[in-house]
Design an enzyme around this catalytic site. Structure first.
Site, PDB file in Angstrom:
ATOM      1  N   ASP A   1       0.829  -1.203   0.000  1.00 32.28           N
ATOM      2  CA  ASP A   1       0.000   0.000   0.000  1.00 32.28           C
ATOM      3  C   ASP A   1       0.875   1.269   0.000  1.00 32.28           C
ATOM      4  OD1 ASP A   1      -2.812   0.982   0.445  1.00 32.28           O
ATOM      5  OD2 ASP A   1      -1.899   1.846   2.237  1.00 32.28           O
TER       6      ASP A   1
ATOM      7  N   GLU B   1       1.782  -0.530  -5.003  1.00 36.57           N
ATOM      8  CA  GLU B   1       0.816   0.487  -5.432  1.00 36.57           C
ATOM      9  C   GLU B   1       1.555   1.807  -5.596  1.00 36.57           C
ATOM     10  OE1 GLU B   1      -3.259   2.719  -3.917  1.00 36.57           O
ATOM     11  OE2 GLU B   1      -1.610   2.446  -2.538  1.00 36.57           O
TER      12      GLU B   1
END
Ligand code: GLC
Length: 534
Positions: free
Chosen positions: A203, A268
């Site tokens: 993330d 990401e």
């Protein structure tokens, strides 16, 4: 087990919204276990080789699980760690790989680490987070903005200092410059790898290293608030992310993951303001070639324009090397659904594009039935982004509505009112409704083709047409060759194709493209086809 290089696609499950097994209106682990044969194992399975689960860790759910209060457990809302083990074992029995989310940048403010850290200036975990004194006038230490609106600093009365939160104030940023933090997070990676998971989606990877001096960020001269813009873009984020130690921290993660054969890291990272495509993507591929890779979200930023998409793909394929895996992604839990973004049936072309490009494509639950974005009444809004910046179109609830399994009450997702209302398209868009022209059949056929044909998963890509109406490309190796023709226009298009081709997947199977005896193929509006060269 299949290797990652043999995986036809990675399917993102948003656990809250996939399948509720215990009737509380929220999806859970047992719901996913019940539906594993949806992915693989029977003739009517969709046929997907890998799944990625968004966070299921204990969490106050301020950001629906991206605020983690314990990295090594499962939130009771979703089940238990034993349920997770069962899910993993059953998935592996079906030869489905399982990727999980790793949220390194921030914890929940209810994580015991933060509770200790905030308790006193001298607490041994004080330096695990980013604490600073107020400026002399009491204002925050610098001008940094939260991605979710407002200042990135929160004043904490207990010790009279501010702490940094790049997202919600309930998501304090960990201080990755502290080696103890990195060790603790490394232990988290090992905890799940030891359980047998196959990889992590990392993330907001770019945010874990910041400017050591925490300098103010410059104003963005191109930002104008028109009421629909994202206020986070008011500044140019050159100090709050992409800090000097980023590569070192990622490499440390990769070194741990490399101890486990076949495990991967998928980062990401959205296209940034100050890095070229090549600079951005090489950063991630070069961490540990073969093991580390970024999502390619470029498709999310492009208009409906084959020239622009084709140019992007060409440039990107020039960046990807033999050992690298391209990971194209056109949708996720943070982005408007493909069908809503591209107006209905045009989304079929995106499905065909995604599943015929090189590498490992990522699809989002519900895309395979053509789910549209939900319409969320203001009194049912859940997403903190919409609650903080209402009316700007930034809210993410519309793409998180419950999976539409069948025509039963609550679409077979739950026997209780779901946590978010069903999307208005629920009738007739469900898994159960699979006629020949359904989205489901299209995805099913493309996934099967990709499973069987290694050439489609490889890196070879050759552009044939990149015009105002059409995008076409060839995917070939020594043994096989496929050509993919996509008509992005509302008009019929006629193109000459090679002799001896066979259409093997069409966006509209009941109305196949016509190829006449002279080798001219006519494609209808927004029609696409995969041809095999025989
Ligand atoms: C990522 C997640 C998003 C989350 C944010 C903060 O962008 O995809 O859902 O809100 O990080 O963790």
């Amino acid at each position: 087990m299949k290797r990652w290089s043999q995986i036809n696609a990675l399917y993102q499950i948003y656990p809250r919204s996939f399948r509720d097994s215990n009737g509380d209106g929220v999806g859970d682990m047992r719901g996913i276990i019940e539906r594993l044969d949806y992915f693989k194992g029977s003739d009517d399975s969709l046929g997907v080789d890998a799944i990625w689960l968004s966070p299921f860790y204990p969490s106050p759910m301020a950001d629906f699980g991206y605020d983690v209060s314990d990295y090594c457990d499962v939130d009771p809302l979703f089940g238990t760690i034993d349920d997770f083990q069962e899910l993993l074992a059953k998935a592996h029995d079906l030869d489905i790989k399982v990727m999980i989310d790793f949220v390194p940048n921030h914890t929940s403010d209810e994580h015991s680490w933060f509770e200790e850290s905030r308790s006193s200036l001298g607490n041994p975990r004080r330096d695990w987070y980013v604490w600073r004194d107020p400026q002399p006038d009491g204002s925050p230490p610098n001008n940094w903005l939260s991605f979710f609106g407002g200042s990135a600093w929160e004043f904490d009365e207990i010790t009279g200092q501010y702490y940094l939160h790049s997202f919600l104030s309930k998501q304090p940023d960990l201080n990755w410059d502290n080696p103890e933090v990195r060790r603790a997070m490394g232990d988290v990676l090992r905890f799940w790898l030891d359980k047998g998971i196959d990889g992590f989606r990392v993330d907001v990877a770019r945010v874990i290293s910041k400017d050591p001096e925490l300098r103010d960020e410059p104003e963005n001269p191109n930002y104008h608030d028109d009421g629909r813009s994202n206020p986070h873009h008011r500044l140019i984020h050159q100090y709050s992310q992409y800090g000097p130690h980023l590569m070192q921290y990622w490499q440390e993660m990769a070194t741990i993951v490399a101890e486990y054969p076949e495990a991967i890291l998928l980062f990401e990272d959205y296209p940034g303001e100050h890095l070229s495509m090549e600079e951005q993507y090489r950063l991630f591929y070069d961490i540990n070639p073969g093991l580390s890779m970024p999502f390619n979200f470029q498709g999310l930023m492009r208009d409906w324009n084959p020239r622009s998409l084709g140019a992007m793909i060409n440039e990107f394929q020039g960046i990807v090397r033999d050992n690298d895996r391209a990971v194209y992604c056109f949708s996720n839990h943070d982005q408007p659904r493909i069908v809503s973004r591209y107006n209905g049936e045009r989304a079929r072309l995106i499905a065909m594009l995604l599943l015929t490009l090189p590498g490992m494509p990522v699809m989002y639950y519900g895309d395979e039935i053509g789910m549209t974005g939900g319409v969320i009444p203001s009194d049912q809004v859940q997403d903190p982004v919409e609650l903080r910046e209402p009316g700007r179109g930034l809210g993410r609830d519309p793409e998180r509505t419950p999976m539409q399994w069948n025509e039963h009450e609550h679409a077979g997702f739950s026997d209780h009112t779901p946590w978010l209302p069903l999307s208005p398209d629920v009738d007739p868009v469900t898994v159960q409704q699979q006629d020949d022209d359904s989205y489901w059949q299209l995805y099913h056929q493309l996934l099967r083709l990709r499973r069987d044909e290694a050439v489609l998963r490889g890196n070879d890509y050759e552009e044939i047409i990149c015009g105002d109406a059409m995008l076409a490309y060839r995917r070939s190796n020594n043994e096989k060759a496929f050509e993919i023709y996509l008509n992005f226009s509302a008009d019929m298009q006629t193109i000459g194709v090679a002799q001896g081709v066979q259409a093997i997947v069409e966006t509209w199977p009941s109305d196949k493209p016509r190829i006449d005896y002279t080798g001219l193929m006519t494609l209808g509006p927004y029609e696409g086809v995969v041809l095999e060269l025989l």
